[in-house]
Motif scaffolding. Structure first.
Motif, PDB file in Angstrom:
ATOM      1  N   GLY A  16       3.717  -9.700 -16.197  1.00 56.46           N
ATOM      2  CA  GLY A  16       2.764 -10.768 -15.970  1.00 56.46           C
ATOM      3  C   GLY A  16       3.419 -12.067 -15.544  1.00 56.46           C
ATOM      4  N   SER A  17       2.583 -13.097 -15.432  1.00 56.40           N
ATOM      5  CA  SER A  17       3.043 -14.405 -14.963  1.00 56.40           C
ATOM      6  C   SER A  17       2.559 -15.514 -15.890  1.00 56.40           C
ATOM      7  CB  SER A  17       2.513 -14.680 -13.555  1.00 56.40           C
ATOM      8  OG  SER A  17       2.985 -13.736 -12.625  1.00 56.40           O
ATOM      9  N   LEU A  18       3.315 -16.583 -15.908  1.00 54.57           N
ATOM     10  CA  LEU A  18       2.927 -17.809 -16.598  1.00 54.57           C
ATOM     11  C   LEU A  18       3.423 -18.995 -15.769  1.00 54.57           C
ATOM     12  CD1 LEU A  18       3.747 -17.283 -20.396  1.00 54.57           C
ATOM     13  CD2 LEU A  18       1.482 -17.564 -19.393  1.00 54.57           C
ATOM     14  N   ARG A  19       2.741 -20.104 -15.902  1.00 55.40           N
ATOM     15  CA  ARG A  19       3.177 -21.330 -15.240  1.00 55.40           C
ATOM     16  C   ARG A  19       3.307 -22.420 -16.295  1.00 55.40           C
ATOM     17  NH1 ARG A  19      -0.020 -25.607 -11.483  1.00 55.40           N
ATOM     18  NH2 ARG A  19       1.624 -26.131  -9.993  1.00 55.40           N
ATOM     19  N   LEU A  20       4.516 -22.891 -16.464  1.00 50.70           N
ATOM     20  CA  LEU A  20       4.777 -23.971 -17.402  1.00 50.70           C
ATOM     21  C   LEU A  20       4.709 -25.310 -16.675  1.00 50.70           C
ATOM     22  CD1 LEU A  20       7.851 -22.542 -19.371  1.00 50.70           C
ATOM     23  CD2 LEU A  20       5.415 -22.137 -19.743  1.00 50.70           C
ATOM     24  N   VAL A  48      17.863 -22.594 -16.969  1.00 52.24           N
ATOM     25  CA  VAL A  48      16.930 -21.741 -16.230  1.00 52.24           C
ATOM     26  C   VAL A  48      16.734 -22.235 -14.808  1.00 52.24           C
ATOM     27  CG1 VAL A  48      14.552 -20.884 -16.131  1.00 52.24           C
ATOM     28  CG2 VAL A  48      15.735 -21.024 -18.333  1.00 52.24           C
ATOM     29  N   ALA A  49      16.510 -23.528 -14.635  1.00 50.27           N
ATOM     30  CA  ALA A  49      16.238 -24.068 -13.309  1.00 50.27           C
ATOM     31  C   ALA A  49      16.342 -25.580 -13.341  1.00 50.27           C
ATOM     32  CB  ALA A  49      14.841 -23.664 -12.839  1.00 50.27           C
ATOM     33  N   PHE A  68      11.556 -16.670 -10.933  1.00 51.70           N
ATOM     34  CA  PHE A  68      11.134 -18.002 -11.379  1.00 51.70           C
ATOM     35  C   PHE A  68      11.287 -18.991 -10.233  1.00 51.70           C
ATOM     36  CE2 PHE A  68      12.115 -17.630 -16.235  1.00 51.70           C
ATOM     37  CZ  PHE A  68      11.386 -16.455 -16.282  1.00 51.70           C
ATOM     38  N   THR A  69      10.348 -19.922 -10.155  1.00 53.15           N
ATOM     39  CA  THR A  69      10.421 -20.979  -9.150  1.00 53.15           C
ATOM     40  C   THR A  69      10.038 -22.304  -9.791  1.00 53.15           C
ATOM     41  OG1 THR A  69       9.783 -19.445  -7.391  1.00 53.15           O
ATOM     42  CG2 THR A  69       9.608 -21.801  -6.920  1.00 53.15           C
ATOM     43  N   MET A  70      10.909 -23.288  -9.603  1.00 56.99           N
ATOM     44  CA  MET A  70      10.617 -24.627 -10.121  1.00 56.99           C
ATOM     45  C   MET A  70      10.129 -25.509  -9.000  1.00 56.99           C
ATOM     46  SD  MET A  70      13.100 -27.080 -12.333  1.00 56.99           S
ATOM     47  CE  MET A  70      12.475 -28.598 -13.080  1.00 56.99           C
ATOM     48  N   VAL A  79       6.887 -31.564 -13.511  1.00 58.99           N
ATOM     49  CA  VAL A  79       7.559 -30.406 -12.937  1.00 58.99           C
ATOM     50  C   VAL A  79       6.899 -29.145 -13.473  1.00 58.99           C
ATOM     51  CG1 VAL A  79       9.765 -31.536 -12.533  1.00 58.99           C
ATOM     52  CG2 VAL A  79       9.339 -30.396 -14.722  1.00 58.99           C
ATOM     53  N   TYR A  80       7.063 -28.081 -12.737  1.00 60.52           N
ATOM     54  CA  TYR A  80       6.436 -26.811 -13.066  1.00 60.52           C
ATOM     55  C   TYR A  80       7.490 -25.710 -13.017  1.00 60.52           C
ATOM     56  CZ  TYR A  80       2.437 -29.640 -11.676  1.00 60.52           C
ATOM     57  OH  TYR A  80       1.519 -30.654 -11.558  1.00 60.52           O
ATOM     58  N   LEU A  81       7.230 -24.666 -13.765  1.00 59.09           N
ATOM     59  CA  LEU A  81       8.065 -23.474 -13.689  1.00 59.09           C
ATOM     60  C   LEU A  81       7.128 -22.282 -13.566  1.00 59.09           C
ATOM     61  CD1 LEU A  81      11.008 -22.406 -13.787  1.00 59.09           C
ATOM     62  CD2 LEU A  81      10.617 -21.941 -16.219  1.00 59.09           C
TER      63      LEU A  81
END
Length: 125
Positions: A16-20, A48-49, A68-70, A79-81
């Motif tokens: 699955g996916s999550l967005r922090l 991590v990034a 993962f993409t920041m 900012v997002y992850l």
């Protein structure tokens, strides 16, 4: 002073996916870069990034590269992850961090001036 507030953690199944998100407030005008680190139970906190405020991505460690993409929204000081294809080994508390230091070693914890309280990410198998 700077305040960092993370959100978006939770429980997700493997794959699955999550967005922090991490919202910064206070004295953010001199921000050089922000980063995400994570700490799993019984392990050291790991990089991590990171992303500079000029928009340059810092390379990702192999453990998350390609998944993962920041990103950042300077206007919102946020900012997002984006985390895709999550694995049980991604389970950890995720922390965002902010540094004023230009040209610093963004992989190192000691580079960062401020830290958030963390958000828990749990990936079930």
């Amino acid at each position: 002073q700077v305040q960092l507030v993370e959100s978006g953690g939770g429980v997700v199944q493997a794959g699955g996916s999550l967005r922090l998100s991490c919202a910064a407030s206070g004295r953010t005008a001199s921000t050089s870069a922000m980063a995400w680190f994570r700490q799993a139970p019984g392990k050291e906190r790991e990089f991590v990034a990171a992303i500079t405020w000029s928009g340059r991505d810092i390379d990702y460690p192999d453990s998350v590269k390609g998944r993962f993409t920041m990103s950042r929204d300077n206007a919102k000081s946020t900012v997002y992850l984006q985390m895709n294809s999550l694995k049980p080994e991604d389970t950890a508390v995720y922390y965002c961090a902010l540094t004023y230091g230009i040209g610093s070693n963004y992989f190192l914890m000691r580079t960062y001036n401020y830290w958030g309280q963390g958000t828990q990410v749990t990936v079930s198998s």
